[in-house]
Design an enzyme around this catalytic site. Structure first.
Site, PDB file in Angstrom:
ATOM      1  N   CYS A 141       0.991  -1.298  -0.028  1.00 15.85           N
ATOM      2  CA  CYS A 141      -0.021  -0.065  -0.092  1.00 15.85           C
ATOM      3  C   CYS A 141       0.831   1.337   0.032  1.00 15.85           C
ATOM      4  O   CYS A 141       1.905   1.203   0.742  1.00 15.85           O
ATOM      5  CB  CYS A 141      -0.872   0.036   1.249  1.00 15.85           C
ATOM      6  SG  CYS A 141      -2.070  -1.374   1.255  1.00 15.85           S
TER       7      CYS A 141
ATOM      8  N   ASN B 228      -1.749   2.420   5.363  1.00 14.01           N
ATOM      9  CA  ASN B 228      -0.689   1.362   5.133  1.00 14.01           C
ATOM     10  C   ASN B 228      -0.448   0.563   6.422  1.00 14.01           C
ATOM     11  O   ASN B 228       0.069   1.137   7.480  1.00 14.01           O
ATOM     12  CB  ASN B 228       0.525   1.709   4.388  1.00 14.01           C
ATOM     13  CG  ASN B 228       1.701   0.871   4.386  1.00 14.01           C
ATOM     14  OD1 ASN B 228       2.623   1.261   4.297  1.00 14.01           O
ATOM     15  ND2 ASN B 228       1.220  -0.167   4.225  1.00 14.01           N
ATOM     16  N   GLY B 229      -0.874  -0.874   6.407  1.00 12.35           N
ATOM     17  CA  GLY B 229      -0.589  -1.411   7.674  1.00 12.35           C
ATOM     18  C   GLY B 229      -1.482  -2.523   7.872  1.00 12.35           C
ATOM     19  O   GLY B 229      -2.508  -2.682   6.925  1.00 12.35           O
TER      20      GLY B 229
ATOM     21  N   ARG C 271       3.999  -0.506  -4.753  1.00 11.87           N
ATOM     22  CA  ARG C 271       3.703  -1.062  -3.455  1.00 11.87           C
ATOM     23  C   ARG C 271       2.439  -1.865  -3.421  1.00 11.87           C
ATOM     24  O   ARG C 271       1.997  -2.244  -2.386  1.00 11.87           O
ATOM     25  CB  ARG C 271       3.602   0.289  -2.481  1.00 11.87           C
ATOM     26  CG  ARG C 271       4.881   0.933  -2.154  1.00 11.87           C
ATOM     27  CD  ARG C 271       4.832   2.232  -1.229  1.00 11.87           C
ATOM     28  NE  ARG C 271       4.565   1.919  -0.114  1.00 11.87           N
ATOM     29  CZ  ARG C 271       5.557   1.594   1.053  1.00 11.87           C
ATOM     30  NH1 ARG C 271       6.856   1.474   0.619  1.00 11.87           N
ATOM     31  NH2 ARG C 271       5.218   1.096   2.095  1.00 11.87           N
TER      32      ARG C 271
ATOM     33  N   HIS D 104      18.049 -36.562  -5.765  1.00 14.39           N
ATOM     34  CA  HIS D 104      17.327 -37.261  -4.758  1.00 14.39           C
ATOM     35  C   HIS D 104      16.034 -36.759  -4.623  1.00 14.39           C
ATOM     36  O   HIS D 104      15.121 -36.600  -3.943  1.00 14.39           O
ATOM     37  CB  HIS D 104      17.931 -36.491  -3.532  1.00 14.39           C
ATOM     38  CG  HIS D 104      19.182 -36.730  -2.924  1.00 14.39           C
ATOM     39  ND1 HIS D 104      19.719 -38.224  -2.499  1.00 14.39           N
ATOM     40  CD2 HIS D 104      20.367 -36.219  -3.485  1.00 14.39           C
ATOM     41  CE1 HIS D 104      20.934 -38.241  -2.410  1.00 14.39           C
ATOM     42  NE2 HIS D 104      21.569 -37.101  -2.805  1.00 14.39           N
TER      43      HIS D 104
ATOM     44  N   GLU E 117       8.044 -15.221 -10.425  1.00 15.05           N
ATOM     45  CA  GLU E 117       7.547 -14.130  -9.959  1.00 15.05           C
ATOM     46  C   GLU E 117       7.059 -13.056 -10.993  1.00 15.05           C
ATOM     47  O   GLU E 117       5.988 -12.476 -11.047  1.00 15.05           O
ATOM     48  CB  GLU E 117       8.196 -13.093  -8.727  1.00 15.05           C
ATOM     49  CG  GLU E 117       9.480 -12.493  -9.299  1.00 15.05           C
ATOM     50  CD  GLU E 117      10.067 -11.853  -8.124  1.00 15.05           C
ATOM     51  OE1 GLU E 117       9.430 -11.275  -7.229  1.00 15.05           O
ATOM     52  OE2 GLU E 117      11.537 -11.925  -8.010  1.00 15.05           O
TER      53      GLU E 117
ATOM     54  N   TRP F 182      -2.679  -2.771  -1.654  1.00 12.78           N
ATOM     55  CA  TRP F 182      -2.196  -4.075  -1.904  1.00 12.78           C
ATOM     56  C   TRP F 182      -2.994  -4.932  -0.836  1.00 12.78           C
ATOM     57  O   TRP F 182      -2.845  -4.496   0.445  1.00 12.78           O
ATOM     58  CB  TRP F 182      -0.825  -4.378  -1.398  1.00 12.78           C
ATOM     59  CG  TRP F 182      -0.365  -5.876  -1.816  1.00 12.78           C
ATOM     60  CD1 TRP F 182       0.022  -6.396  -2.859  1.00 12.78           C
ATOM     61  CD2 TRP F 182      -0.107  -7.077  -0.694  1.00 12.78           C
ATOM     62  NE1 TRP F 182       0.304  -7.535  -2.757  1.00 12.78           N
ATOM     63  CE2 TRP F 182       0.213  -8.166  -1.384  1.00 12.78           C
ATOM     64  CE3 TRP F 182      -0.451  -6.991   0.607  1.00 12.78           C
ATOM     65  CZ2 TRP F 182       0.445  -9.238  -0.854  1.00 12.78           C
ATOM     66  CZ3 TRP F 182      -0.278  -8.080   1.144  1.00 12.78           C
ATOM     67  CH2 TRP F 182       0.184  -9.246   0.559  1.00 12.78           C
TER      68      TRP F 182
ATOM     69  N   LYS G 271       6.096  -4.335  -3.679  1.00 13.69           N
ATOM     70  CA  LYS G 271       7.557  -4.371  -3.726  1.00 13.69           C
ATOM     71  C   LYS G 271       7.892  -4.315  -2.215  1.00 13.69           C
ATOM     72  O   LYS G 271       8.962  -4.664  -1.607  1.00 13.69           O
ATOM     73  CB  LYS G 271       8.112  -2.989  -4.047  1.00 13.69           C
ATOM     74  CG  LYS G 271       9.479  -2.663  -4.146  1.00 13.69           C
ATOM     75  CD  LYS G 271      10.192  -3.006  -5.275  1.00 13.69           C
ATOM     76  CE  LYS G 271      11.664  -3.029  -5.231  1.00 13.69           C
ATOM     77  NZ  LYS G 271      12.226  -4.172  -5.748  1.00 13.69           N
TER      78      LYS G 271
ATOM     79  N   LYS H  40      13.093 -15.288  -9.626  1.00 11.84           N
ATOM     80  CA  LYS H  40      13.136 -14.051 -10.673  1.00 11.84           C
ATOM     81  C   LYS H  40      11.896 -14.726 -11.608  1.00 11.84           C
ATOM     82  O   LYS H  40      10.989 -13.976 -12.068  1.00 11.84           O
ATOM     83  CB  LYS H  40      14.062 -13.905 -11.392  1.00 11.84           C
ATOM     84  CG  LYS H  40      14.497 -12.447 -11.588  1.00 11.84           C
ATOM     85  CD  LYS H  40      15.009 -11.548 -10.237  1.00 11.84           C
ATOM     86  CE  LYS H  40      14.074 -11.593  -9.102  1.00 11.84           C
ATOM     87  NZ  LYS H  40      14.588 -11.081  -7.944  1.00 11.84           N
TER      88      LYS H  40
ATOM     89  N   GLU I 242      17.767 -17.925  -6.816  1.00 11.95           N
ATOM     90  CA  GLU I 242      17.444 -16.456  -7.295  1.00 11.95           C
ATOM     91  C   GLU I 242      16.910 -16.533  -8.622  1.00 11.95           C
ATOM     92  O   GLU I 242      15.878 -15.681  -8.848  1.00 11.95           O
ATOM     93  CB  GLU I 242      18.597 -15.636  -7.023  1.00 11.95           C
ATOM     94  CG  GLU I 242      18.216 -14.217  -7.273  1.00 11.95           C
ATOM     95  CD  GLU I 242      17.318 -13.222  -7.012  1.00 11.95           C
ATOM     96  OE1 GLU I 242      16.535 -13.864  -5.821  1.00 11.95           O
ATOM     97  OE2 GLU I 242      16.989 -12.304  -7.283  1.00 11.95           O
TER      98      GLU I 242
HETATM   99  C1  F6R Z   1      11.719 -10.821  -5.147  1.00 10.76           C
HETATM  100  C2  F6R Z   1      11.558  -9.649  -4.040  1.00 10.76           C
HETATM  101  C3  F6R Z   1      11.145  -9.925  -2.791  1.00 10.76           C
HETATM  102  C4  F6R Z   1      12.042  -9.004  -1.708  1.00 10.76           C
HETATM  103  C5  F6R Z   1      11.559  -9.450  -0.372  1.00 10.76           C
HETATM  104  C6  F6R Z   1      12.177  -8.841   0.646  1.00 10.76           C
HETATM  105  O1  F6R Z   1      12.382 -10.104  -6.507  1.00 10.76           O
HETATM  106  O2  F6R Z   1      11.728  -8.451  -4.515  1.00 10.76           O
HETATM  107  O3  F6R Z   1      11.275 -11.571  -2.406  1.00 10.76           O
HETATM  108  O4  F6R Z   1      13.408  -9.647  -1.889  1.00 10.76           O
HETATM  109  O5  F6R Z   1      10.344  -9.409  -0.287  1.00 10.76           O
HETATM  110  O6  F6R Z   1      12.301  -7.512   0.394  1.00 10.76           O
HETATM  111  P1  F6R Z   1      13.404  -6.490   1.029  1.00 10.76           P
HETATM  112  O7  F6R Z   1      14.656  -6.771   0.804  1.00 10.76           O
HETATM  113  O8  F6R Z   1      12.997  -5.124   0.953  1.00 10.76           O
HETATM  114  O9  F6R Z   1      13.442  -6.656   2.780  1.00 10.76           O
END
Ligand code: F6R
Length: 614
Positions: A2, A100-101, A27, A510, A494, A74, A609, A491, A487
């Site tokens: 949010c 937000n929260g 966000r 395994h 997502e 969000w 984000k 990527k 990772e």
């Molecule tokens: C993946 C991504 C998330 C963040 C996770 C932690 O691309 O962006 O998995 O890495 O939500 O976020 P931060 O680093 O802001 O604590």
């Protein structure tokens, strides 16, 4: 999660709010809304969907007013819909709120308020809070500021809020706990409020980051006033923003994600700037200098993080154990905080977070702090909640990351962790001078190697074209490149919504090997110095079952090239630093596959984000 934005001043508020919401859309993008006061009327416009939906909806309406609040959501409590979109009104429609929260005790508050005759028109926790404020204001006969303060003493949970009142058309009240809030101080009488500084930067560089349980009262014609929820006056600490406007715009790229991938030569360089002195042979991270001895003497280091930052933490574990010989454990912040971990005063916790606002990481820090551990932060956002909750730390200096999928933040985190491991090794004497020097030189050359690697862009596009319709992907790596496999898989899933899994290459036999057939693309990281022969055997195992191999290899490789279906070369480097290179083609592969599938890479579905809820 949010984004909230508000404005009070002499300008028209609506364009400022809309632009702010567009900047904060990363966000959350389930719905968007604004409320404005004009001619003693409180006007509300809100719509399910992105900010663009709100813009079309409001295009033929009167959006005048020099005071207003806006929100991009969000969804947590209540499905994405017009009725659950913020702002929310009080029962008498005098007050509007953005939030937000999460108000954790909203159900009991709602039950009490309902008994007292309040009727709710949404499923959100936020609406309960504005009804509570209204209830207190009327019942206790107090002014709005006092009603907000009393209400915030009754709520449990996290909030960044801004309240607007028709009866007080020259005032905004903002408050926060555990969710971020920044106030920009504009020209006389003018204030901007937002979840982060991006909506503010083009108007003013003077900002105040609210601390937990602080309430700011912003009135036209008056100086900002700050109190806490116990009604004690606080002195505002106004600081200057270092962020540049260009850093938060696309600058000719189609998406923020690809811009941020291509920024990596610079962002990695910025993460190293002033921290390696090759002439003197010294690696130093100013922010943790005073804590270096404490870290070296630590019984163990616990790294806490989430998502991509957790993957960086895994690379950090390998680096710190390898270079500095200090035991390291890496924990998901969300698990760590709830499993009654054993933490002592001799432990050092390293919290890694791009946003610096991740609720689980913040909670893990609080827990470790209570138990007496020393907390070191690795954050990207200056002044963020995590950076302020830690004892010391190092910023990553990657610059604002707007694309929801983390790219340059990851490589910046790994760069800082490499520097940290080297600096600890240097202080401890756990690496020979010649090895240290060799690693320092290697690290300094990474930005130009990344630059070179980014030229393989077209080759990766061609591979993406071949596999864009795959339903599953497997990513394999060993040692330093096992976290890169995780990772790479994260990527891809997502942003392209293709199911992908990362595995240590040797673990494949395994279980996951059962998945391999001619339909299964397997991305294998097979760099020259990383258990190469063993990885080659793993590739053979996949080939024997007709899997399709996309291999990331070191420049000049011939062995893997002979058996893989596709290879992408990365420049040679020390294996410990190879994640800084091998990650790049995996980011590009995900990006191009997602684009070819028509996905919104900057705002993938269901994601946000900054994850400020647990
Ligand atoms: C993946 C991504 C998330 C963040 C996770 C932690 O691309 O962006 O998995 O890495 O939500 O976020 P931060 O680093 O802001 O604590």
């Amino acid at each position: 999660m949010c984004g909230i934005v508000a404005y009070i001043g002499k300008k028209e508020a609506y364009p400022i709010l809309i632009k702010g919401l567009q900047r904060l859309e990363y966000r959350g993008y389930d719905s968007a809304g604004v409320a404005l006061i004009h001619n003693q009327e409180l006007n509300l416009f809100k719509k399910q969907g992105k900010v663009s939906e709100l813009i079309s909806f409001a295009s033929d309406k009167d959006t005048s007013g020099t005071i207003g609040i806006g929100h991009t959501r969000w969804a947590t409590h209540g499905a994405p819909s017009d009725r659950n979109a913020h702002p929310h009104f009080s029962g008498n429609s005098d007050l509007a709120i953005i939030h937000n929260g999460i108000i954790e005790n909203y159900a009991s508050l709602k039950a009490e308020l309902s008994q007292r005759g309040h009727q709710f028109s949404s499923d959100t926790d936020t609406e309960v809070l504005i009804h509570l404020i209204e209830d207190i204001r009327i019942k206790a006969g107090v002014d709005l500021e006092e009603a907000v303060r009393i209400a915030l003493n009754e709520v449990v949970g996290a909030y960044a809020i801004v309240v607007l009142s028709k009866k007080n058309p020259d005032m905004l009240i903002a408050a926060k706990k555990s969710s971020p809030l920044v106030i920009g101080i504009g020209e006389t009488d003018e204030y901007y409020i937002a979840s982060d500084a991006t909506p503010i930067i083009e108007y003013t560089k003077n900002v105040l980051y609210l601390n937990d349980e602080e309430i700011a009262i912003l009135k036209k014609g008056e100086e900002l006033r700050l109190i806490n929820i116990k009604n004690q006056p606080k002195v505002p600490y106004i600081q200057e923003l270092e962020m540049q406007l260009e850093a938060i715009e696309k600058g000719g790229f189609d998406h923020f994600m690809i811009k941020e991938i291509f920024e990596q030569p610079t962002s990695i360089k910025n993460s190293m700037r002033g921290r390696i002195d090759l002439n003197k042979g010294i690696v130093s991270l100013g922010g943790i200098r005073e804590y270096k001895q404490k870290i070296i003497n630590a019984e163990r280091i616990i790294i806490v993080a989430c998502g991509t930052s957790w993957h960086a933490g895994l690379v950090g574990e390998y680096l710190i154990e390898d270079f500095a010989r200090i035991p390291v454990e890496v924990e998901y912040a969300s698990e760590f905080r709830y499993r009654n971990p054993i933490i002592t005063e001799s432990d050092v916790v390293i919290a890694i977070s791009q946003s610096g606002e991740t609720a689980d990481t913040l909670a893990a820090i609080k827990l470790a702090k209570e138990k007496g551990a020393t907390i070191i932060g690795i954050c990207n956002v200056v002044g963020s909640s995590i950076s302020r909750a830690t004892d010391a730390g190092s910023y990553t200096h990657a610059g604002p990351e707007i694309g929801v999928a983390s790219t340059k933040a990851f490589t910046a985190q790994v760069t800082v962790l490499s520097l940290m491991a080297l600096s600890l090794a240097q202080a401890k004497g756990s690496l020979s001078d010649s090895k240290l020097r060799q690693l320092m030189v290697e690290l300094s050359t990474i930005p130009e190697k990344v630059e070179k690697l980014l030229n393989t862009d077209n080759q990766i596009k061609a591979i993406a074209e071949k596999f864009k319709n795959a339903r599953n992907f497997l990513y394999l790596g060993r040692g330093y490149n096992f976290p890169v496999a995780l990772e790479g898989a994260l990527k891809l899933k997502e942003i392209s919504y293709i199911h992908a899994e990362g595995y240590p290459a040797a673990e494949m036999k395994h279980g996951p090997i059962a998945l391999i057939d001619e339909e299964m693309p397997v991305v294998v990281i097979a760099t020259k110095h990383g258990n190469y022969e063993k990885v080659v055997s793993n590739i053979e195992e996949v080939k024997a079952r007709n899997g399709k191999i996309i291999a990331i290899v070191t420049e000049g490789d011939t062995e893997v090239k002979a058996i893989a279906d596709y290879t992408i070369e990365v420049p040679e480097t020390d294996e410990a630093l190879s994640p800084l290179l091998t990650t790049i083609p995996l980011q590009l592969l995900s990006y191009y596959i997602a684009i070819m599938r028509g996905c919104n890479v900057d705002q993938p579905r269901n994601l946000a984000k900054s994850v400020t809820v647990e």
